[in-house]
Design a protein around this motif. Structure first.
Motif, PDB file in Angstrom:
ATOM      1  N   SER A 463       5.245  -8.720  -4.925  1.00  0.00           N
ATOM      2  CA  SER A 463       6.171  -7.676  -5.382  1.00  0.00           C
ATOM      3  C   SER A 463       5.660  -6.299  -4.981  1.00  0.00           C
ATOM      4  O   SER A 463       4.459  -6.084  -4.814  1.00  0.00           O
ATOM      5  N   LEU A 464       6.565  -5.349  -4.845  1.00  0.00           N
ATOM      6  CA  LEU A 464       6.218  -4.015  -4.365  1.00  0.00           C
ATOM      7  C   LEU A 464       5.118  -3.345  -5.191  1.00  0.00           C
ATOM      8  O   LEU A 464       4.171  -2.786  -4.606  1.00  0.00           O
ATOM      9  N   PRO A 465       5.172  -3.380  -6.529  1.00  0.00           N
ATOM     10  CA  PRO A 465       4.096  -2.712  -7.290  1.00  0.00           C
ATOM     11  C   PRO A 465       2.714  -3.275  -6.979  1.00  0.00           C
ATOM     12  O   PRO A 465       1.730  -2.529  -6.950  1.00  0.00           O
ATOM     13  N   TYR A 466       2.638  -4.578  -6.737  1.00  0.00           N
ATOM     14  CA  TYR A 466       1.350  -5.205  -6.431  1.00  0.00           C
ATOM     15  C   TYR A 466       0.943  -4.912  -4.989  1.00  0.00           C
ATOM     16  O   TYR A 466      -0.211  -4.579  -4.709  1.00  0.00           O
ATOM     17  N   LEU A 467       1.883  -5.028  -4.062  1.00  0.00           N
ATOM     18  CA  LEU A 467       1.569  -4.797  -2.649  1.00  0.00           C
ATOM     19  C   LEU A 467       1.091  -3.370  -2.406  1.00  0.00           C
ATOM     20  O   LEU A 467       0.212  -3.129  -1.579  1.00  0.00           O
ATOM     21  N   LEU A 468       1.662  -2.409  -3.136  1.00  0.00           N
ATOM     22  CA  LEU A 468       1.320  -1.006  -2.917  1.00  0.00           C
ATOM     23  C   LEU A 468      -0.094  -0.682  -3.384  1.00  0.00           C
ATOM     24  O   LEU A 468      -0.839   0.015  -2.692  1.00  0.00           O
ATOM     25  N   PHE A 469      -0.471  -1.205  -4.549  1.00  0.00           N
ATOM     26  CA  PHE A 469      -1.750  -0.806  -5.136  1.00  0.00           C
ATOM     27  C   PHE A 469      -2.855  -1.853  -5.027  1.00  0.00           C
ATOM     28  O   PHE A 469      -4.023  -1.536  -5.242  1.00  0.00           O
ATOM     29  N   ALA A 470      -2.501  -3.073  -4.722  1.00  0.00           N
ATOM     30  CA  ALA A 470      -3.529  -4.117  -4.648  1.00  0.00           C
ATOM     31  C   ALA A 470      -3.346  -5.018  -3.436  1.00  0.00           C
ATOM     32  O   ALA A 470      -3.994  -6.050  -3.327  1.00  0.00           O
ATOM     33  N   GLY A 471      -2.446  -4.630  -2.530  1.00  0.00           N
ATOM     34  CA  GLY A 471      -2.153  -5.461  -1.370  1.00  0.00           C
ATOM     35  C   GLY A 471      -3.191  -5.326  -0.275  1.00  0.00           C
ATOM     36  O   GLY A 471      -4.062  -4.453  -0.296  1.00  0.00           O
ATOM     37  N   PHE A 472      -3.076  -6.209   0.688  1.00  0.00           N
ATOM     38  CA  PHE A 472      -4.008  -6.222   1.811  1.00  0.00           C
ATOM     39  C   PHE A 472      -3.223  -6.177   3.119  1.00  0.00           C
ATOM     40  O   PHE A 472      -3.452  -6.968   4.026  1.00  0.00           O
ATOM     41  N   GLY A 473      -2.269  -5.241   3.199  1.00  0.00           N
ATOM     42  CA  GLY A 473      -1.444  -5.120   4.395  1.00  0.00           C
ATOM     43  C   GLY A 473      -2.245  -4.626   5.583  1.00  0.00           C
ATOM     44  O   GLY A 473      -3.417  -4.248   5.484  1.00  0.00           O
ATOM     45  N   ASP A 474      -1.595  -4.635   6.748  1.00  0.00           N
ATOM     46  CA  ASP A 474      -2.257  -4.190   7.970  1.00  0.00           C
ATOM     47  C   ASP A 474      -2.508  -2.684   7.963  1.00  0.00           C
ATOM     48  O   ASP A 474      -3.365  -2.183   8.680  1.00  0.00           O
ATOM     49  N   SER A 475      -1.760  -1.961   7.153  1.00  0.00           N
ATOM     50  CA  SER A 475      -1.832  -0.505   7.171  1.00  0.00           C
ATOM     51  C   SER A 475      -3.133   0.006   6.551  1.00  0.00           C
ATOM     52  O   SER A 475      -3.453  -0.329   5.405  1.00  0.00           O
ATOM     53  N   PRO A 476      -3.896   0.844   7.288  1.00  0.00           N
ATOM     54  CA  PRO A 476      -5.073   1.494   6.686  1.00  0.00           C
ATOM     55  C   PRO A 476      -4.673   2.371   5.503  1.00  0.00           C
ATOM     56  O   PRO A 476      -5.473   2.605   4.600  1.00  0.00           O
ATOM     57  N   LEU A 477      -3.428   2.840   5.533  1.00  0.00           N
ATOM     58  CA  LEU A 477      -2.942   3.677   4.447  1.00  0.00           C
ATOM     59  C   LEU A 477      -2.914   2.899   3.130  1.00  0.00           C
ATOM     60  O   LEU A 477      -3.190   3.465   2.057  1.00  0.00           O
ATOM     61  N   ILE A 478      -2.585   1.620   3.186  1.00  0.00           N
ATOM     62  CA  ILE A 478      -2.588   0.781   1.985  1.00  0.00           C
ATOM     63  C   ILE A 478      -3.967   0.797   1.336  1.00  0.00           C
ATOM     64  O   ILE A 478      -4.108   0.916   0.113  1.00  0.00           O
ATOM     65  N   LYS A 479      -4.990   0.665   2.144  1.00  0.00           N
ATOM     66  CA  LYS A 479      -6.360   0.640   1.620  1.00  0.00           C
ATOM     67  C   LYS A 479      -6.700   1.959   0.938  1.00  0.00           C
ATOM     68  O   LYS A 479      -7.405   1.983  -0.078  1.00  0.00           O
TER      69      LYS A 479
END
Length: 731
Positions: A463-479
């Motif tokens: 879900s978006l709330p989890y992906l935004l703050f605890a996700g491991f996407g390809d984006s360095p910005l996520i980290k």
């Protein structure tokens, strides 16, 4: 007596005799169906009236009445109405059709047994193919409809018909996910040039203030009589190539008539034996000192800031580009200032993305027309929006994944405002530059859950709330955003919520009523089916800390202005930047910062007495030497997101700059509140150490010095009157 007990005739007779002898009157009433008028043989309503005896009262009035409805287990008419029978038959046919569709979709063998059993078997056999929440839906909502004597409703029939469409398209690719994948950094469309601008990239074009108009003005300066070189300067992913491609599609004649050539700094090399820098130097030869006066070639060079710095060094080494180097120096492009001194002369022009920031600093922290328009481009409910059209096409085919729910959540204006606030906060506090490409990749990463491994089932972690703050996407910005997780706030509101969740046995969907308003609750109803305690799917099991985290993250994204997320240091810093930019040294916040910095220097160096700071303390921190220190304010500017103060020693004219970013501002504030500086702080803020060293050394003549024992506080004053040095004890 249990109200749901069916009283058979013999028992009724005995009961009648016992109750009548006790002064209780029993009346049986046979009910009729209000819809069809048929006698309901299986339903008997017994009215039990209690009356007083003659000895108790002359008045035989009824003093109590209790109606008890006794139902036969089947709960149906002996003979259902014609309309009901049609609904039952329609539901039965729909269930059989759905079962056949499931067999085909999941390539499962047909089973012998009741329809309810068959649905259960296909659900178990296809567990590795069917999504967990869909399996749960079949078990809890479909299988009960197959039971004998179930009374069908039109809603049941409609529900099964929708499932038929859903499972017919179950493994079809989502058009929304397909178009969102174009935003991924791994997509072939992530990097564009003037020849490869597709319809989605063209649709996503958002102007950065007056950048588009100013670039158009630059293009209009080209002609065939005198050649010209225009630099389009920005950071990686800013959209330089996109802007050129967009302008070529809008004004093709301007490029063709003036024979404007395009070059991308590090992406092109005419000769495989040459580097991109070799190629660029060769391309610029017509603009070297020997040829620039007679040159007729026109070039637009899109160049990253880092490459431009390397190019400047390369041109200096060649000695052939003094005119071009002089122009670049005059622009101030390599300085930290966001504004340029000049942008053009007869031969050269320069346009920098740095002059067109994507957000503006004010006390709200959400002032960005660029983010507003880009988010709207993705979510606006318009026929011209390819993302929304893809979403609608999927919905029509009943293709609804977690991506679609995330898209709906992202479309909420409150969510967009919270994300905008967060993006600006990340850039101000962490000095991260968020390019347009990085922003688009972020949207992809928070809408589409990561690809699952075999046998994994998607759950709330997608879900978006989890992906935004605890996700491991390809984006360095996520980290980087992970470092700004709202669960890290520490205050009474967060503590109360944590305690409530810890001590409660209620499900998360119930706890959410204590945190969210009605509209926000309605907008996230879909989320509960991805959590095990709500759906029964063990793959979505959620522990205590995850419960707290998910509630806090959802609350932040729908109401970031709630007191629980108040960050006063950050808001004060935003106000300081705005005040310094608009009012300079007249601003009270600037005056207060100067006073705090003065006190901060004393804390940094240490001080034996007022107006003195230590210049030396031995390793044992027992002996120290101090000199007079009196710092004056001379000016303030804003560079990027930093406030730069000019300060000097009172007896000299030379000023030194101290750049105050958010981290230093927060440190200065906390020291003022009693925090004791540590060695790690001094190692982190090297610029402060250099500033203090320079400003202290700038003293023209030190005629008074204090030395002494720091532990015993025994100090001596040394004075030099030009003839001799005198020493006296200090009280």
């Amino acid at each position: 007596m249990r109200d749901d007990l069916f009283i058979i005739p013999s028992l009724k007779s005995c009961l009648r005799n016992q109750l009548t002898s006790s002064g209780v009157k029993i009346t049986n009433k046979v009910n009729f169906c209000p819809n069809c008028g048929q006698k309901l043989n299986s339903i008997v309503e017994t009215t039990v009236s209690t009356t007083k005896s003659e000895n108790e009262s002359d008045n035989r009035a009824v003093v109590g009445e209790k109606k008890v409805q006794h139902k036969f287990v089947s709960g149906s008419h002996d003979e259902p109405s014609r309309e009901q029978q049609l609904l039952n038959d329609q539901l039965s046919r729909a269930l059989k059709t759905l079962y056949s569709i499931l067999l085909s979709t999941f390539d499962a063998p047909r089973s012998n047994g009741t329809l309810e059993q068959n649905f259960g078997r296909i659900r178990v056999r296809s567990s590795d193919k069917i999504k967990g929440y869909d399996s749960d839906e079949l078990a809890k909502r479909v299988e009960p409809l197959c039971r004998p004597n179930y009374v069908a409703t039109s809603a049941d029939v409609q529900f099964i018909q929708e499932l038929m469409k859903k499972y017919e398209n179950y493994f079809q690719k989502s058009k929304l996910e397909n178009i969102l994948n174009m935003l991924s950094g791994q997509s072939s469309t992530a990097i564009v040039d003037d020849k490869h601008l597709n319809r989605v990239q063209e649709y996503l074009h958002v102007d950065r203030g007056n950048l588009e108009q100013d670039f158009h003005d630059v293009l209009m300066q080209f002609n065939n009589q005198r050649g010209k070189l225009a630099f389009l300067v920005g950071n990686v992913g800013d959209g330089k190539s996109h802007l050129i491609g967009y302008m070529k599609s809008q004004y093709p004649d301007v490029f063709s008539l003036n024979k404007i050539n395009i070059h991308y700094d590090a992406t092109e090399s005419f000769d495989p034996q040459k580097t991109a820098m070799d190629t660029l130097m060769e391309l610029l030869q017509p603009f070297s000192d020997n040829y620039v006066e007679n040159n007729r070639e026109n070039w637009v060079v899109a160049i990253n800031m880092g490459i431009l710095v390397n190019l400047i060094n390369r041109m200096k080494a060649s000695g052939q580009f003094t005119k071009l180097l002089s122009f670049l120096a005059e622009t101030g492009i390599t300085e930290q200032s966001s504004s340029l001194h000049i942008t053009k002369n007869d031969f050269f022009e320069l346009l920098s993305f740095r002059s067109y920031p994507v957000f503006q600093i004010d006390e709200t922290g959400v002032n960005s027309a660029f983010y507003d328009e880009l988010f709207s481009k993705v979510t606006v409910q318009s026929e011209s929006n390819p993302f929304y059209n893809a979403y609608l096409e999927d919905k029509e085919k009943h293709i609804v994944h977690l991506t679609h729910h995330n898209y709906e959540f992202f479309s909420n204006k409150n969510t967009q405002k919270a994300l905008k606030y967060l993006l600006i906060k990340v850039q101000v506090e962490s000095k991260v530059i968020i390019s347009t490409r990085a922003l688009l990749e972020l949207i992809h990463d928070i809408l589409i859950p990561a690809k699952l491994e075999e046998h994994q089932v998607i759950n709330y972690e997608g879900s978006l709330p989890y992906l935004l703050f605890a996700g491991f996407g390809d984006s360095p910005l996520i980290k980087k955003i992970n470092e700004f997780d709202p669960i890290d706030f520490q205050n009474d509101q967060i503590e109360r919520l944590t305690t409530k969740v810890y001590s409660s046995q209620r499900q998360l969907s119930d706890l959410a009523h204590d945190v969210l308003n009605r509209d926000d609750l309605q907008n996230i109803q879909w989320l509960w089916s991805y959590i095990s305690e709500e759906s029964g799917d063990p793959s979505g099991k959620i522990d205590f800390s995850e419960k707290v985290g998910l509630l806090i993250r959802i609350k932040y994204l729908v109401d970031y202005q709630d007191a629980a997320f108040n960050d006063q240091y950050y808001l004060d810093y935003l106000k300081l930047i705005r005040d310094a930019r608009e009012n300079g040294q007249r601003a009270e916040s600037v005056r207060q910062l100067y006073k705090l910095i003065k006190a901060f220097v004393y804390q940094w160096c240490g001080s034996p007495k007022s107006d003195f700071v230590y210049t030396f303390i031995n390793e044992e921190k027992k002996f120290g030497i101090a000199i007079p220190f009196d710092m004056n304010f001379t000016g303030v500017t804003v560079v990027g997101n930093n406030v730069v103060l000019s300060l000097k020693n009172s007896d000299v004219n030379t000023s030194y700059s101290l750049s105050v970013d958010y981290d230093l501002f927060k440190l200065i504030e906390t020291v003022n509140q009693g925090y004791l500086l540590k060695n790690k702080d001094k190692r982190q803020f090297v610029n402060v150490a250099n500033f203090i060293e320079n400003i202290i050394k700038s003293n023209r003549a030190v005629k008074e010095t204090v030395i002494g024992n720091i532990e015993t506080k025994e100090f001596y004053r040394l004075t030099d009157d030009g003839f001799e040095v005198e020493m006296e004890a200090m009280n």
